[in-house]
Design an enzyme around this catalytic site. Sequence first.
Site, PDB file in Angstrom:
ATOM      1  N   GLY B 165       0.791  -1.216   0.000  1.00 27.01           N
ATOM      2  CA  GLY B 165       0.000   0.000   0.000  1.00 27.01           C
ATOM      3  C   GLY B 165       0.828   1.273   0.000  1.00 27.01           C
ATOM      4  N   ARG B 192       3.782  -9.391  -7.888  1.00 24.02           N
ATOM      5  CA  ARG B 192       3.855  -8.316  -8.861  1.00 24.02           C
ATOM      6  C   ARG B 192       2.807  -7.273  -8.494  1.00 24.02           C
ATOM      7  NH1 ARG B 192       6.870 -10.070 -13.233  1.00 24.02           N
ATOM      8  NH2 ARG B 192       6.857 -12.307 -13.599  1.00 24.02           N
ATOM      9  N   ALA B 193       3.065  -6.052  -8.902  1.00 21.35           N
ATOM     10  CA  ALA B 193       2.117  -4.978  -8.597  1.00 21.35           C
ATOM     11  C   ALA B 193       0.839  -5.169  -9.394  1.00 21.35           C
ATOM     12  CB  ALA B 193       2.727  -3.632  -8.948  1.00 21.35           C
ATOM     13  N   THR B 195      -2.102  -2.600  -8.614  1.00 22.04           N
ATOM     14  CA  THR B 195      -2.450  -1.184  -8.739  1.00 22.04           C
ATOM     15  C   THR B 195      -1.292  -0.290  -8.292  1.00 22.04           C
ATOM     16  OG1 THR B 195      -3.392  -1.260  -6.537  1.00 22.04           O
ATOM     17  CG2 THR B 195      -4.894  -1.620  -8.357  1.00 22.04           C
ATOM     18  N   SER B 196      -0.293  -0.849  -7.637  1.00 19.55           N
ATOM     19  CA  SER B 196       0.808  -0.010  -7.150  1.00 19.55           C
ATOM     20  C   SER B 196       1.891   0.109  -8.226  1.00 19.55           C
ATOM     21  CB  SER B 196       1.365  -0.604  -5.861  1.00 19.55           C
ATOM     22  OG  SER B 196       2.029  -1.809  -6.146  1.00 19.55           O
ATOM     23  N   THR B 200       7.698  -6.092  -5.402  1.00 20.46           N
ATOM     24  CA  THR B 200       9.082  -6.545  -5.231  1.00 20.46           C
ATOM     25  C   THR B 200       9.522  -7.402  -6.418  1.00 20.46           C
ATOM     26  OG1 THR B 200       8.957  -6.412  -2.832  1.00 20.46           O
ATOM     27  CG2 THR B 200      10.613  -7.892  -3.736  1.00 20.46           C
ATOM     28  N   ASP B 254     -10.578  -6.135  -0.099  1.00 22.38           N
ATOM     29  CA  ASP B 254      -9.428  -6.637   0.632  1.00 22.38           C
ATOM     30  C   ASP B 254      -9.864  -6.969   2.062  1.00 22.38           C
ATOM     31  OD1 ASP B 254      -6.864  -7.386   0.272  1.00 22.38           O
ATOM     32  OD2 ASP B 254      -5.997  -5.381   0.258  1.00 22.38           O
ATOM     33  N   SER B 262      -4.645 -15.345   3.544  1.00 24.69           N
ATOM     34  CA  SER B 262      -3.937 -15.355   2.277  1.00 24.69           C
ATOM     35  C   SER B 262      -2.430 -15.340   2.502  1.00 24.69           C
ATOM     36  CB  SER B 262      -4.388 -14.111   1.508  1.00 24.69           C
ATOM     37  OG  SER B 262      -3.642 -13.938   0.353  1.00 24.69           O
ATOM     38  N   LYS B 286      -3.051   1.283   2.992  1.00 27.20           N
ATOM     39  CA  LYS B 286      -4.101   0.308   3.337  1.00 27.20           C
ATOM     40  C   LYS B 286      -4.588   0.505   4.761  1.00 27.20           C
ATOM     41  CE  LYS B 286      -2.896  -3.359   0.121  1.00 27.20           C
ATOM     42  NZ  LYS B 286      -2.340  -4.704  -0.041  1.00 27.20           N
TER      43      LYS B 286
END
Lengths: 506, 506
Positions: B165, B192-193, B195-196, B200, B254, B262, B286
């Site tokens: 976030g 993987r991103a 929406t960001s 990493t 979320d 998760s 977040k």
Amino acid sequence: MYKAKLLDFDTKSEIVVIHPEVEDPRDSQTNLSQVRYGKKRLLVQVVRSPLVSPQEIGLSPKVADHLGVQGGEQINIVARSKPAAVPLIMKKYDHQTWSYNDLRSIVDDMYAGNVSDLEMAAFTLAMQYEDLTIDETEYLTRAFTLHGEQIEFNEPVYDKHSIGGIPGNKVSLIIVPIIAAAGLLIPKTSSRAITSPSGTADTMEVLCDVDFTAEEIMQIAPKTRGMIVWGGQLNLAPVDSEIIDRVERPLSLDPQSVIIASILSKKLSTGVERLVLDMPTGYETKIENRQDAKNLSALFVEIGRRVGIQIDAALTYADQPVGHAIGPALEAREAIETMMGHGPRSVLEKSCELAGILLEMAGMARRGNGAQMADEIVQSGKALTKFYEIIEAQGAEQHYKPEDIAIGQYTESVRASSDGYISYVSNKQIKQVASALGCPSDKQSGLILRRKRGEFVKKGDIIMDLYSSRESALDNALKIANLQNPWRLEGMVLERISSTPHELSG
Amino acid sequence: MYKAKLLDFDTKSEIVVIHPEVEDPRDSQTNLSQVRYGKKRLLVQVVRSPLVSPQEIGLSPKVADHLGVQGGEQINIVARSKPAAVPLIMKKYDHQTWSYNDLRSIVDDMYAGNVSDLEMAAFTLAMQYEDLTIDETEYLTRAFTLHGEQIEFNEPVYDKHSIGGIPGNKVSLIIVPIIAAAGLLIPKTSSRAITSPSGTADTMEVLCDVDFTAEEIMQIAPKTRGMIVWGGQLNLAPVDSEIIDRVERPLSLDPQSVIIASILSKKLSTGVERLVLDMPTGYETKIENRQDAKNLSALFVEIGRRVGIQIDAALTYADQPVGHAIGPALEAREAIETMMGHGPRSVLEKSCELAGILLEMAGMARRGNGAQMADEIVQSGKALTKFYEIIEAQGAEQHYKPEDIAIGQYTESVRASSDGYISYVSNKQIKQVASALGCPSDKQSGLILRRKRGEFVKKGDIIMDLYSSRESALDNALKIANLQNPWRLEGMVLERISSTPHELSG
């Protein structure tokens, strides 16, 4: 812009086809695209395939229908951008209340084809999780009526509505002629069965047409004073219908707030001013508990008051099916028999009680005397005469006697496997047997419940007769009936609680 | 049984085609059909079209993939019958709690391909509406780990995880080499991103491969002591991934209970025993509120304890992006700069603090001394050496210096429009600018935040530099940056509350 090409894709899904070389206009979060033609919009799933040229867009019939295109038109396709409705829907998950403007925006976006099935599910499931407030329910009712057909008359419109859930409930076929015979206007829109053996529209359709346009209803009803038509094709409160089709039916949901808004918005759209509401209350129906039925009734009455519909709700006995006949043709027979004076007592009584409430609301009978007035209308033959007038106006081929109505040629009886009192008849299992026989699509299928709760039967006595148009369906239903036994037979001593331990008997 | 025929349908939807003369095997309530091949099952949408013969069934690539067929196989298609999971899911709407067996059945049915998107949404939305109990969250975590890949090592596995976030959070690229250099095993799977600006895995992929099989990870990691791989293709806790893809992403959900289950189910599936959890807490992330972050951390710690993972959670400052660089290539540069000793102080500090917690959990540093030990590992150059060793093992072409890493050729600066203190930097708007520049798919795109919160700038000073591989994306991002101003400039007096009314100035 792409040229519309109709695909011979017979499918319930909203699918469009574009050429593989054309860029896929898809929102990365939702995977959705939107097609646009004039003011029409629809969310679609995209298939890229050489079935179409790079200049064309292939439309499945459902998509073409919705857009109102025949082929050759210029269609645009874009990535779906999130409509205003979505954050408003999600407010509920932060436990906020919806304002009228919120609900209007949500319903507007749904009507405009901007809201996905998942988003519509988020809307509906929130209400399944927790009921709306009275204010929100009123707003939802009003928002639902903003779109779709409006039917109007120049006089007060009466109506009867059942919230359903009880098999054999053919009373509308008797109530409408009673009320119409008394001179009141009752142009009843009704539904087809989804999971139940027969909806009022299914039963009526055995005798005459039930598909009429709003214009036809506005022409015919003032003359006959009554009609029974299928509401499904009338495009009343279409957003509510979308929610039912796309979310409630697939998930078997029925959130209370939507039940109320759904029913009352459709009544508002057909000009109803006075309504008697049948609330079947009993084991294995939609409402099992009397207090729940009272609470829901009070809500209906209050929301009705706010939106201008006077409502009297009647909690009705529903621990077993109404009358003996279950299934479209058999129920049509029983309704006519009842108006002829030789139907089951319970069917006549329920019809007259509910019709009587409407007569009292109209000021035609004093409080407490309505049912008797309704009964007189039946006994005098006026109800039957009116019923024949109504079905004739709806295109009936004849003034059917019960025996004129065709029923399934394949028939079997189910018999008691022991002596005993019928201590219980299962609404749920009766529905399963009826469904196995072919109800509601096979109109001639169904069953006659010859013995009901409280009666004493001897081993080998017939309890029900099954009918179907298909031998295989009959065999299957018979198996289910014999396996499940949709009733319970017991002695007068139902259970014995003893200090001496007994062996369990098989 | 029908013969499988592969269709050239490029689509995200599960579509099969049967001949129009073949009966449509569709459940009337849900409109769903199920294809079956061996033990594989998948819910599909049916199109009836003469594209296939009556003996064939056409499969879209996604369907063929899921079933594992190449064409020619015998495929069955049936009306979908409601799985056990559905009534169990709907229990939640009667406000019942889920038992372990309930959640196991639900997750099993999802894994078996028996649960529709709408039903999966009903499952997820209930948890969005109201958090699960601690017991239920534990059960869901365990249920998620029942399917999918299991990665195991013969020694304790350490891990660092961020709940995300916050833009610019490249600290994993520094923490993993620190921990590995200390000799501990840290085979980090990352995301993987969506929406960001960069996940990493996206940042690491600038330098080396991130796609490895479970076997490869089990071979490489014990040697290098550390890896940073993409978890997405590993099939860890696949039901959780389905829920994310099919419900959470399309609805931008979320739910807290699923976040916990998760993350921890994926950790359990990779053998993690000790975990430091980065909880970025700040405006427009977040978790905006510190008490919420504490509560969520306590839940993580407790569920971890129950399933056998020792967790230390760290609430980290997140009112503005971490460091200066945002976007895959720029963040990779900044991570290496930090290990070389000339990165931003905040990046080094956050990395060492979190790495230090792991060193303390391992007993390698006394409580309170971990961060210092981590810092020494960086200052000595051991972290960088280890980092190069790791990226080499993951197929890197060279020991990249920051300047070796290609960044977008199109660049522009955004400047202060007045003098003032930067009183606020918006995480949300920085993300929007980065997204407009092309993040995360255009790895060379991104931005350098040259001035941060609290700093004084003069009119015309550069606040950020934008980079993109595409000129149009740069222009668009520049427009957004100048229009929205992702920061606020104010004097030392932020507001003046006066008894004399003032005219509002434009």
